[in-house]
Scaffold this motif. Structure first.
Motif, PDB file in Angstrom:
ATOM      1  N   ARG A 183       0.701  -1.077  -0.052  1.00  0.00           N
ATOM      2  CA  ARG A 183       0.043  -0.141  -0.017  1.00  0.00           C
ATOM      3  C   ARG A 183       0.811   1.155  -0.031  1.00  0.00           C
ATOM      4  NH1 ARG A 183      -5.802   0.473   2.921  1.00  0.00           N
ATOM      5  NH2 ARG A 183      -6.272   2.769   2.607  1.00  0.00           N
ATOM      6  N   ILE A 184       1.962   1.327   0.797  1.00  0.00           N
ATOM      7  CA  ILE A 184       2.882   2.258   0.844  1.00  0.00           C
ATOM      8  C   ILE A 184       3.540   2.644  -0.638  1.00  0.00           C
ATOM      9  CG2 ILE A 184       5.097   3.310   1.783  1.00  0.00           C
ATOM     10  CD1 ILE A 184       4.148   1.629   4.298  1.00  0.00           C
ATOM     11  N   ALA A 185       3.865   1.612  -1.036  1.00  0.00           N
ATOM     12  CA  ALA A 185       4.536   1.545  -2.494  1.00  0.00           C
ATOM     13  C   ALA A 185       3.574   2.305  -3.482  1.00  0.00           C
ATOM     14  CB  ALA A 185       5.152   0.266  -2.957  1.00  0.00           C
ATOM     15  N   MET A 186       2.190   1.786  -3.313  1.00  0.00           N
ATOM     16  CA  MET A 186       1.101   2.080  -4.381  1.00  0.00           C
ATOM     17  C   MET A 186       0.827   3.437  -4.195  1.00  0.00           C
ATOM     18  SD  MET A 186       0.473  -0.050  -6.630  1.00  0.00           S
ATOM     19  CE  MET A 186      -1.259   0.474  -7.118  1.00  0.00           C
ATOM     20  N   GLU A 209      -4.363   8.913   6.995  1.00  0.00           N
ATOM     21  CA  GLU A 209      -3.018   9.045   6.812  1.00  0.00           C
ATOM     22  C   GLU A 209      -2.850   9.280   5.378  1.00  0.00           C
ATOM     23  OE1 GLU A 209       0.479   6.235   7.138  1.00  0.00           O
ATOM     24  OE2 GLU A 209       0.760   7.584   8.599  1.00  0.00           O
ATOM     25  N   GLU A 210      -3.386   8.276   4.524  1.00  0.00           N
ATOM     26  CA  GLU A 210      -3.279   8.155   2.907  1.00  0.00           C
ATOM     27  C   GLU A 210      -3.973   9.220   2.563  1.00  0.00           C
ATOM     28  OE1 GLU A 210      -3.966   4.373   0.861  1.00  0.00           O
ATOM     29  OE2 GLU A 210      -5.914   5.192   0.422  1.00  0.00           O
ATOM     30  N   ALA A 211      -5.061   9.929   3.085  1.00  0.00           N
ATOM     31  CA  ALA A 211      -5.627  11.102   2.498  1.00  0.00           C
ATOM     32  C   ALA A 211      -4.614  12.266   2.553  1.00  0.00           C
ATOM     33  CB  ALA A 211      -6.884  11.493   2.956  1.00  0.00           C
ATOM     34  N   LEU A 212      -3.842  12.523   3.784  1.00  0.00           N
ATOM     35  CA  LEU A 212      -3.166  13.380   4.015  1.00  0.00           C
ATOM     36  C   LEU A 212      -1.815  13.280   3.195  1.00  0.00           C
ATOM     37  CD1 LEU A 212      -3.587  13.760   7.747  1.00  0.00           C
ATOM     38  CD2 LEU A 212      -4.370  15.282   6.162  1.00  0.00           C
ATOM     39  N   LEU A 213      -1.371  12.051   2.894  1.00  0.00           N
ATOM     40  CA  LEU A 213      -0.234  11.980   2.071  1.00  0.00           C
ATOM     41  C   LEU A 213      -0.656  12.175   0.549  1.00  0.00           C
ATOM     42  CD1 LEU A 213       1.215   8.696   3.645  1.00  0.00           C
ATOM     43  CD2 LEU A 213       2.211  11.177   3.834  1.00  0.00           C
ATOM     44  N   LEU A 214      -1.719  12.138  -0.015  1.00  0.00           N
ATOM     45  CA  LEU A 214      -1.890  12.160  -1.341  1.00  0.00           C
ATOM     46  C   LEU A 214      -2.645  13.303  -1.825  1.00  0.00           C
ATOM     47  CD1 LEU A 214      -3.056   8.324  -2.218  1.00  0.00           C
ATOM     48  CD2 LEU A 214      -0.956   9.139  -2.143  1.00  0.00           C
ATOM     49  N   ALA A 215      -3.337  13.886  -1.037  1.00  0.00           N
ATOM     50  CA  ALA A 215      -4.373  15.034  -1.541  1.00  0.00           C
ATOM     51  C   ALA A 215      -4.091  16.400  -1.467  1.00  0.00           C
ATOM     52  CB  ALA A 215      -5.610  14.818  -0.893  1.00  0.00           C
ATOM     53  N   ASN A 216      -4.174  17.385  -2.311  1.00  0.00           N
ATOM     54  CA  ASN A 216      -4.170  18.572  -1.953  1.00  0.00           C
ATOM     55  C   ASN A 216      -5.427  19.229  -1.107  1.00  0.00           C
ATOM     56  OD1 ASN A 216      -4.012  18.855  -5.550  1.00  0.00           O
ATOM     57  ND2 ASN A 216      -2.194  19.121  -4.326  1.00  0.00           N
ATOM     58  N   ARG A 217      -6.349  18.576  -1.042  1.00  0.00           N
ATOM     59  CA  ARG A 217      -7.556  18.882  -0.341  1.00  0.00           C
ATOM     60  C   ARG A 217      -8.291  17.754   0.160  1.00  0.00           C
ATOM     61  NH1 ARG A 217     -12.557  21.880  -2.163  1.00  0.00           N
ATOM     62  NH2 ARG A 217     -11.563  21.551  -4.350  1.00  0.00           N
ATOM     63  N   VAL A 218      -8.791  17.767   1.489  1.00  0.00           N
ATOM     64  CA  VAL A 218      -9.493  16.601   2.107  1.00  0.00           C
ATOM     65  C   VAL A 218     -10.595  17.068   2.685  1.00  0.00           C
ATOM     66  CG1 VAL A 218      -9.567  15.052   4.169  1.00  0.00           C
ATOM     67  CG2 VAL A 218      -7.443  15.624   2.975  1.00  0.00           C
ATOM     68  N   ILE A 219     -11.731  16.394   2.177  1.00  0.00           N
ATOM     69  CA  ILE A 219     -13.197  16.710   2.596  1.00  0.00           C
ATOM     70  C   ILE A 219     -13.575  15.647   3.453  1.00  0.00           C
ATOM     71  CG2 ILE A 219     -15.542  17.336   1.576  1.00  0.00           C
ATOM     72  CD1 ILE A 219     -13.177  18.935   0.402  1.00  0.00           C
ATOM     73  N   VAL A 220     -14.167  16.098   4.476  1.00  0.00           N
ATOM     74  CA  VAL A 220     -14.682  15.320   5.728  1.00  0.00           C
ATOM     75  C   VAL A 220     -16.254  15.182   5.801  1.00  0.00           C
ATOM     76  CG1 VAL A 220     -14.652  14.648   8.100  1.00  0.00           C
ATOM     77  CG2 VAL A 220     -12.565  16.009   6.866  1.00  0.00           C
ATOM     78  N   ASP A 235      -1.437  22.233   2.945  1.00  0.00           N
ATOM     79  CA  ASP A 235      -0.211  22.980   2.614  1.00  0.00           C
ATOM     80  C   ASP A 235       1.111  22.616   2.704  1.00  0.00           C
ATOM     81  OD1 ASP A 235       0.999  25.336   1.732  1.00  0.00           O
ATOM     82  OD2 ASP A 235       1.043  26.137   3.713  1.00  0.00           O
ATOM     83  N   ARG A 236       1.288  21.459   1.960  1.00  0.00           N
ATOM     84  CA  ARG A 236       2.465  20.467   1.699  1.00  0.00           C
ATOM     85  C   ARG A 236       3.003  20.223   0.453  1.00  0.00           C
ATOM     86  NH1 ARG A 236       3.907  22.319   5.979  1.00  0.00           N
ATOM     87  NH2 ARG A 236       4.829  21.615   8.031  1.00  0.00           N
ATOM     88  N   GLY A 237       4.284  20.228  -0.206  1.00  0.00           N
ATOM     89  CA  GLY A 237       4.527  19.642  -1.609  1.00  0.00           C
ATOM     90  C   GLY A 237       4.808  18.222  -1.355  1.00  0.00           C
ATOM     91  N   TYR A 238       5.395  17.672  -2.291  1.00  0.00           N
ATOM     92  CA  TYR A 238       5.667  16.133  -2.386  1.00  0.00           C
ATOM     93  C   TYR A 238       7.129  15.953  -2.768  1.00  0.00           C
ATOM     94  CZ  TYR A 238       0.683  16.130  -3.211  1.00  0.00           C
ATOM     95  OH  TYR A 238      -0.791  16.145  -3.267  1.00  0.00           O
ATOM     96  N   PRO A 239       7.689  14.911  -2.131  1.00  0.00           N
ATOM     97  CA  PRO A 239       6.942  13.972  -1.452  1.00  0.00           C
ATOM     98  C   PRO A 239       6.476  14.315   0.234  1.00  0.00           C
ATOM     99  CG  PRO A 239       9.114  13.369  -1.424  1.00  0.00           C
ATOM    100  CD  PRO A 239       9.114  14.738  -2.287  1.00  0.00           C
ATOM    101  N   ARG A 240       5.549  13.784   0.775  1.00  0.00           N
ATOM    102  CA  ARG A 240       5.348  13.917   1.927  1.00  0.00           C
ATOM    103  C   ARG A 240       5.949  12.772   2.895  1.00  0.00           C
ATOM    104  NH1 ARG A 240      -1.030  15.873   0.680  1.00  0.00           N
ATOM    105  NH2 ARG A 240      -0.096  17.977  -0.564  1.00  0.00           N
ATOM    106  N   HIS A 241       6.030  13.227   4.082  1.00  0.00           N
ATOM    107  CA  HIS A 241       6.422  12.355   5.103  1.00  0.00           C
ATOM    108  C   HIS A 241       5.495  12.065   6.313  1.00  0.00           C
ATOM    109  CE1 HIS A 241      10.232  12.440   2.948  1.00  0.00           C
ATOM    110  NE2 HIS A 241       9.956  13.647   3.141  1.00  0.00           N
ATOM    111  N   LEU A 247       1.347  17.352   9.419  1.00  0.00           N
ATOM    112  CA  LEU A 247       0.323  16.294   8.943  1.00  0.00           C
ATOM    113  C   LEU A 247      -0.136  15.605  10.149  1.00  0.00           C
ATOM    114  CD1 LEU A 247       2.028  14.840   5.746  1.00  0.00           C
ATOM    115  CD2 LEU A 247       0.322  16.562   5.796  1.00  0.00           C
ATOM    116  N   LEU A 248       0.734  15.392  11.058  1.00  0.00           N
ATOM    117  CA  LEU A 248       0.067  14.730  12.240  1.00  0.00           C
ATOM    118  C   LEU A 248      -0.947  15.634  13.168  1.00  0.00           C
ATOM    119  CD1 LEU A 248       3.696  13.387  13.623  1.00  0.00           C
ATOM    120  CD2 LEU A 248       1.564  12.075  12.636  1.00  0.00           C
TER     121      LEU A 248
END
Length: 264
Positions: A183-186, A209-220, A235-241, A247-248
């Protein structure tokens, strides 16, 4: 670090703009109306990557089906580049949690399904080879699905979507059945593909966590009938950690919105 802007000169025009206006939808269940979505409004810019989070069964996947044109909304409007969405279109492609590959067809033939259905395979078969190359599966073009790992099968599903050159990639928990390392690799592969291709991406996931690592915007979303509780711009570029304090903190905020603040 990659520019945080989701549309750049190389990718301008690749993604479509999506507009959801005052959308409500429900289903009939044993003679009663079951409301699923309630007055949802959302605008997504061309080339943006948006993730949808919410309780299980709240209506996120239903919203994706409406955006894909697989169902028609009860009320409200859905538009892609200003045109009403009333049916499926090759520019809007869905990747589901289950790869749904035909076991009797080789990888190449599974990826070719969309072009074959449109009667375009004879003239555009080279796009199948290109799509397989994009997901790193060219050496497995003649393999059968039973010969693939779970991650490889999901990459075939991505290639099958990419062969149509979509302007909106609709992702319905596409990594939900993979083991944690795959999943991390994908996740990184999804980001790489999105950055290279420039399509608009709409992702449903239950993984904050996946949403925060991938998206520009998260809708809840709220519980059913789903309404939008919050929109958070990442407000983070890529890659994210994963251990980024920013993010935490957002993860903690989102878990609170989902009623899981005590789990932090």
């Amino acid at each position: 670090m990659v520019n945080t802007a989701y549309v750049n000169d190389a990718r301008q025009g690749a993604g479509l703009a999506l507009r959801i206006d005052n959308l409500s939808h429900g289903f009939s269940l044993e003679g009663h109306r079951l409301p699923v979505l309630e007055r949802v409004s959302l605008s997504i810019a061309p080339g943006e990557f948006v993730a949808l989070l919410g309780p299980s069964g709240c209506g996120k996947s239903t919203l994706l089906r409406l955006v894909a044109g697989l169902e028609t909304a009860d009320r409200g409007a859905l538009q892609a580049d200003g045109v009403d969405i009333i049916s499926p279109d090759p520019s809007r492609v869905v990747v589901f949690q289950d790869p749904t590959l035909y076991p009797w067809r080789r990888v190449w033939d599974n990826v070719a399904l969309g072009l074959e259905a449109q009667g375009l395979l004879k003239t555009t078969g080279h796009k199948v080879d290109q799509a397989l190359a994009k997901v790193g599966l060219s050496p497995f073009a003649r393999a059968y699905p039973r010969q693939l790992s779970g991650g490889m099968a999901q990459r075939v599903a991505l290639a099958r979507a990419l062969v149509n050159e979509p302007r909106l990639l609709i992702l319905d928990e596409p990594l939900g059945k993979l083991d944690s390392l795959t999943r991390i690799a994908m996740q990184q592969e999804l980001i790489d593909l999105w950055q290279r291709q420039g399509y608009t991406a709409l992702l449903v996931t239950h993984d904050v966590e996946e949403a925060l690592l991938l998206a520009n915007r998260v809708i809840v979303f709220s519980d059913r009938p789903a309404t939008i509780k919050a929109e958070l711009t990442i407000d983070r570029g890529y890659p994210r950690h994963r251990d980024d304090p920013y993010l935490l903190q957002l993860r903690k905020q989102i878990l609170g919105l989902l009623g899981l603040g005590e789990s932090w």
